[in-house]
Design a protein around this motif. Structure first.
Motif, mmCIF file in Angstrom:
data_model
loop_
_atom_site.group_PDB
_atom_site.id
_atom_site.type_symbol
_atom_site.label_atom_id
_atom_site.label_comp_id
_atom_site.label_asym_id
_atom_site.label_seq_id
_atom_site.Cartn_x
_atom_site.Cartn_y
_atom_site.Cartn_z
ATOM 1 N N ASP A 39 -113.116 76.901 17.065
ATOM 2 C CA ASP A 39 -112.830 77.669 15.855
ATOM 3 C C ASP A 39 -111.830 76.920 14.978
ATOM 4 O OD1 ASP A 39 -114.502 79.625 16.698
ATOM 5 O OD2 ASP A 39 -112.994 81.189 16.932
ATOM 6 N N ALA A 40 -110.733 76.461 15.596
ATOM 7 C CA ALA A 40 -109.679 75.780 14.837
ATOM 8 C C ALA A 40 -110.209 74.510 14.185
ATOM 9 C CB ALA A 40 -108.507 75.447 15.758
ATOM 10 N N ARG A 41 -111.022 73.746 14.912
ATOM 11 C CA ARG A 41 -111.577 72.514 14.346
ATOM 12 C C ARG A 41 -112.546 72.811 13.211
ATOM 13 N NH1 ARG A 41 -112.645 69.708 20.261
ATOM 14 N NH2 ARG A 41 -110.465 69.167 20.672
ATOM 15 N N PHE A 42 -113.368 73.821 13.422
ATOM 16 C CA PHE A 42 -114.320 74.210 12.384
ATOM 17 C C PHE A 42 -113.582 74.672 11.132
ATOM 18 C CE2 PHE A 42 -117.032 77.637 10.525
ATOM 19 C CZ PHE A 42 -118.094 76.842 10.123
ATOM 20 N N GLU A 43 -112.544 75.493 11.331
ATOM 21 C CA GLU A 43 -111.773 76.006 10.198
ATOM 22 C C GLU A 43 -111.100 74.876 9.433
ATOM 23 O OE1 GLU A 43 -109.269 78.836 12.161
ATOM 24 O OE2 GLU A 43 -111.033 79.822 12.968
ATOM 25 N N SER A 44 -110.508 73.910 10.160
ATOM 26 C CA SER A 44 -109.848 72.778 9.502
ATOM 27 C C SER A 44 -110.830 72.013 8.637
ATOM 28 C CB SER A 44 -109.242 71.837 10.549
ATOM 29 O OG SER A 44 -108.205 72.470 11.243
ATOM 30 N N GLY A 452 -96.933 79.508 9.585
ATOM 31 C CA GLY A 452 -96.608 78.424 8.670
ATOM 32 C C GLY A 452 -97.046 77.058 9.148
ATOM 33 N N ALA A 453 -97.780 76.995 10.256
ATOM 34 C CA ALA A 453 -98.229 75.703 10.786
ATOM 35 C C ALA A 453 -99.379 75.142 9.951
ATOM 36 C CB ALA A 453 -98.669 75.850 12.246
ATOM 37 N N SER A 454 -99.512 73.822 9.950
ATOM 38 C CA SER A 454 -100.613 73.170 9.234
ATOM 39 C C SER A 454 -101.912 73.363 10.006
ATOM 40 C CB SER A 454 -100.325 71.677 9.077
ATOM 41 O OG SER A 454 -100.334 71.035 10.344
ATOM 42 N N ASP A 455 -103.043 73.024 9.382
ATOM 43 C CA ASP A 455 -104.341 73.146 10.057
ATOM 44 C C ASP A 455 -104.389 72.274 11.312
ATOM 45 O OD1 ASP A 455 -105.297 74.925 8.203
ATOM 46 O OD2 ASP A 455 -106.234 73.388 6.953
ATOM 47 N N GLU A 456 -103.827 71.059 11.215
ATOM 48 C CA GLU A 456 -103.833 70.156 12.374
ATOM 49 C C GLU A 456 -102.996 70.735 13.511
ATOM 50 O OE1 GLU A 456 -105.072 68.132 8.829
ATOM 51 O OE2 GLU A 456 -103.239 69.262 9.236
ATOM 52 N N GLU A 457 -101.878 71.359 13.155
ATOM 53 C CA GLU A 457 -101.023 71.953 14.190
ATOM 54 C C GLU A 457 -101.662 73.191 14.800
ATOM 55 O OE1 GLU A 457 -96.700 70.448 12.409
ATOM 56 O OE2 GLU A 457 -97.594 72.345 11.734
ATOM 57 N N GLU A 459 -104.820 73.480 15.308
ATOM 58 C CA GLU A 459 -105.757 72.909 16.280
ATOM 59 C C GLU A 459 -105.045 72.606 17.586
ATOM 60 O OE1 GLU A 459 -108.349 69.722 15.157
ATOM 61 O OE2 GLU A 459 -108.406 70.357 13.068
ATOM 62 N N LYS A 460 -103.872 72.009 17.488
ATOM 63 C CA LYS A 460 -103.123 71.650 18.698
ATOM 64 C C LYS A 460 -102.646 72.894 19.443
ATOM 65 C CE LYS A 460 -101.554 67.126 17.086
ATOM 66 N NZ LYS A 460 -100.396 66.260 16.746
ATOM 67 N N LEU A 461 -102.151 73.882 18.700
ATOM 68 C CA LEU A 461 -101.703 75.120 19.340
ATOM 69 C C LEU A 461 -102.876 75.831 20.020
ATOM 70 C CD1 LEU A 461 -99.292 76.482 16.577
ATOM 71 C CD2 LEU A 461 -98.635 75.768 18.879
ATOM 72 N N SER A 462 -104.039 75.805 19.380
ATOM 73 C CA SER A 462 -105.231 76.428 19.969
ATOM 74 C C SER A 462 -105.630 75.721 21.252
ATOM 75 C CB SER A 462 -106.396 76.398 18.973
ATOM 76 O OG SER A 462 -106.079 77.113 17.803
ATOM 77 N N THR A 463 -105.483 74.395 21.261
ATOM 78 C CA THR A 463 -105.821 73.623 22.466
ATOM 79 C C THR A 463 -104.844 73.931 23.589
ATOM 80 O OG1 THR A 463 -106.690 71.861 21.055
ATOM 81 C CG2 THR A 463 -106.294 71.321 23.362
#
Length: 596
Positions: A39-44, A452-457, A459-463
């Motif tokens: 989801d996070a990767r798709f959203e980014s 307030g995290a960026s899209d890349e962050e 992704e990392k938090l989701s992982t």
């Protein structure tokens, strides 16, 4: 008026870049099975594409507006062109429809030759003049293009807001600018003069020595100024070589570029509008794809969740006989595996839930009764969700100690497998550990880090969430135990995870956050935490290096997230901590005194 415009600006900007594609392979979703990481990767990916389109449209719009302003005498130019066309038509003779030829002059041939030579010279001069004009035009266009390419994303969003109406353009807003001075403080006067020229008011100013090369000072200026004037001010300052850069930080104390995030639990009502469509309708491999009754049931339960608002009573779902039978099948298998493979914290809460009659094999527990249990145990509350939320919206909820739970049950033909998390997964996988104080705190820490995290962050938090809360392992008396919800509600992968087949690595957030995961098969790698306390401490150290320029804390008394971005807020927090330390000191002193 300025306040009301600002209050809606952040959600509106978020909606501008909102995901409008469904989570399907046809739209670029990376796999058939939904997960928080995908989801996070798709959203980014989608957000990046959307931002690119929106900002390009804004730049083109800005260019069009500039061209109109740069030609104030356009009507005169058109008149001149029309006069020129008339002159040319008078000089030529019409021989056919819309066909003109130059008439033959029966005069002296020498005179004609001189005229022809003169005409050639004039034509040559005209060609050279036209060439020069074209070169000048290209230079101007390049200059405009260069100026426009320097516009930041914040300014593009401001420009879009100003374009809504004349009232929006003239609305006075509070904004913060950072101007980098190349030539020292001597150029500060030019900045203040420019702000005055554009009818702005300086309400705060501070400077510091810059760490950037060739920049002497960074100056922070907070001003009240019309939105359109702010844009003109930025463009004006950029034209001077004395400044190494101009950055718009905020509008009315709301960061424009950073993603909007909720400040109060009630604002989670705005964090469910990006729901996925119902999976049975999308995937032919879904067990319920051909079952029209099941699909209608899923849709009905989803509509109940969509209608839910903060403060409402959680709706009661009258589960069918088939759904209760599906629950019973899974519950009995999980109960048999818990004593040997689940972590101690999970076992303790599971037993409590059984003693209170919430966990029983004969019926599916209601979300409201689980909500009441968690609230008195750890302060966590539940709210119904129609399906899988976007990763950002889901993580936001955890920051408020709110878990958004589905209420639909997997298809009866596949009780031991579901292509997406369902109510059985939520109840047997997540709820017991949300009743443990230490694990509840760890879950909230992940949620707070997402604000307030960026899209890349994200992704990392989701992982990290995937390899801990969903598929995490921990050590207990030199044995590996499971605490991940995805393991504790799926016996096949649970037995695989605790065996010697996969690789077990120590939990290190910086490594876990970038670890590729397996979607179609069992994980080849699992991360093992020494304890929940150890996992929290490592996670906190990792989060401290994130790019977010502020810190947040959750106030459980007001259900509000506080941004610690001022001295006043820090002093208030220190005062609260001093009170807590005083209570702690008094308690220790009393424990030391002998009993009479």
């Amino acid at each position: 008026m300025a306040v009301s415009v600002a209050a809606h600006s952040a959600p509106k900007n978020r909606e501008m870049f909102a995901i409008k594609k469904s989570y399907s392979i046809e739209n670029g979703y990376p796999s058939r099975r939904r997960s928080l990481v995908d989801d996070a990767r798709f959203e980014s990916s989608v957000v990046k594409q959307t931002k690119k389109v929106v900002l390009e449209e804004a730049r083109l719009k800005a260019n069009d507006g500039s061209e109109c302003r740069d030609i104030p005498n356009g009507e005169n130019d058109e008149n001149e062109e029309e006069e020129q066309e008339v002159d040319e038509q008078e000089y030529y003779v019409e021989v056919d429809d819309n066909v003109y030829v130059k008439p033959y002059d029966g005069g002296n041939d020498h005179q004609r030759e001189d005229n022809e030579k003169k005409d050639e010279d004039e034509e040559k001069k005209e060609e050279e003049s036209e060439k020069e004009k074209e070169e000048e035009k290209v230079e101007v266009e390049e200059e405009k293009k260069s100026d426009d390419s320097e516009l930041t994303e914040e300014e593009m969003i401001l420009q879009n807001a100003a374009a809504v109406s004349e009232e929006a353009a003239n609305a006075v807003i509070k904004a913060a600018l950072v101007v980098r001075l190349r030539d020292g403080m001597g150029s500060l006067g030019r900045i203040l003069k420019a702000i005055e020229t554009y009818k702005g008011v300086v309400i705060h100013l501070e400077s510091r020595q810059s760490h950037e090369k060739d920049i002497q000072f960074d100056v922070l200026i907070k001003t009240e100024i019309a939105r359109s004037s702010l844009l003109q001010l930025c463009r004006s300052l950029r034209q001077s070589m004395a400044f190494g850069g101009i950055t718009v930080l905020s509008e009315n104390s709301v960061n424009i570029k950073a993603p909007w995030f909720p400040k109060h639990a009630s604002e989670l009502d705005n964090c469910n509008h990006l729901m996925t469509k119902y999976e049975p309708d999308l995937d032919m491999n879904h067990p319920g794809f051909a079952d029209q009754e099941y699909r209608a049931r899923r849709k009905m339960i989803a509509e109940v969740a969509f209608a839910y608002k903060h403060g409402d009573s959680i709706p009661i779902i009258d589960y069918t006989v088939v759904e209760n039978q599906t629950w019973q099948s899974v519950f009995n298998v999980v109960k048999d595996l818990v004593p040997k493979h689940a972590c101690k914290e999970y076992r303790i809460i599971f037993d409590k839930l059984e003693k209170e009659g919430i966990f029983t094999e004969h019926r599916i527990p209601q979300l409201q009764e689980m909500n009441d249990f968690l609230h008195k145990s750890t302060g966590f509350t539940l709210r119904p969700a129609a399906g899988l939320l976007t990763s950002r919206d889901f993580l936001y909820s955890l920051a408020f100690r709110v878990f958004q739970s589905t209420q639909y049950v997997r298809h009866g033909n596949s009780p031991m497998h579901t292509p997406e998390p369902d109510y059985i997964h939520e109840m047997l996988g997540h709820m017991p550990l949300l009743g443990d104080p230490s694990f509840a705190q760890f879950s909230q820490e992940i949620g707070l880090a997402s604000l307030g995290a960026s899209d890349e962050e994200i992704e990392k938090l989701s992982t990290v969430y995937w390899f801990t809360v969903e598929f995490g392992l921990c050590k207990e008396n030199n044995e590996v135990k499971a605490y991940g919800a995805g393991l504790l509600s799926a016996y096949g992968e649970l037995l695989h995870a605790v065996s010697d087949t996969p690789e077990h690595r120590p939990f290190e957030p910086e490594k876990t956050a970038v670890q590729p995961y397996q979607d179609q098969e069992y994980q080849p790698i699992y991360y093992v935490a020494e304890s929940f306390e150890d996992a929290k401490e490592k996670f906190r150290r990792w989060v401290s290096n994130m790019s977010r320029p502020f810190e947040v804390r959750y106030n459980p008394h007001t259900e509000r997230v506080e941004i610690l971005d001022s001295v006043e807020k820090l002093e208030s927090l220190v005062s609260q901590l001093n009170t807590e330390v005083l209570h702690l000191t008094n308690a220790i002193d009393k424990l030391k005194k002998p009993l009479c």
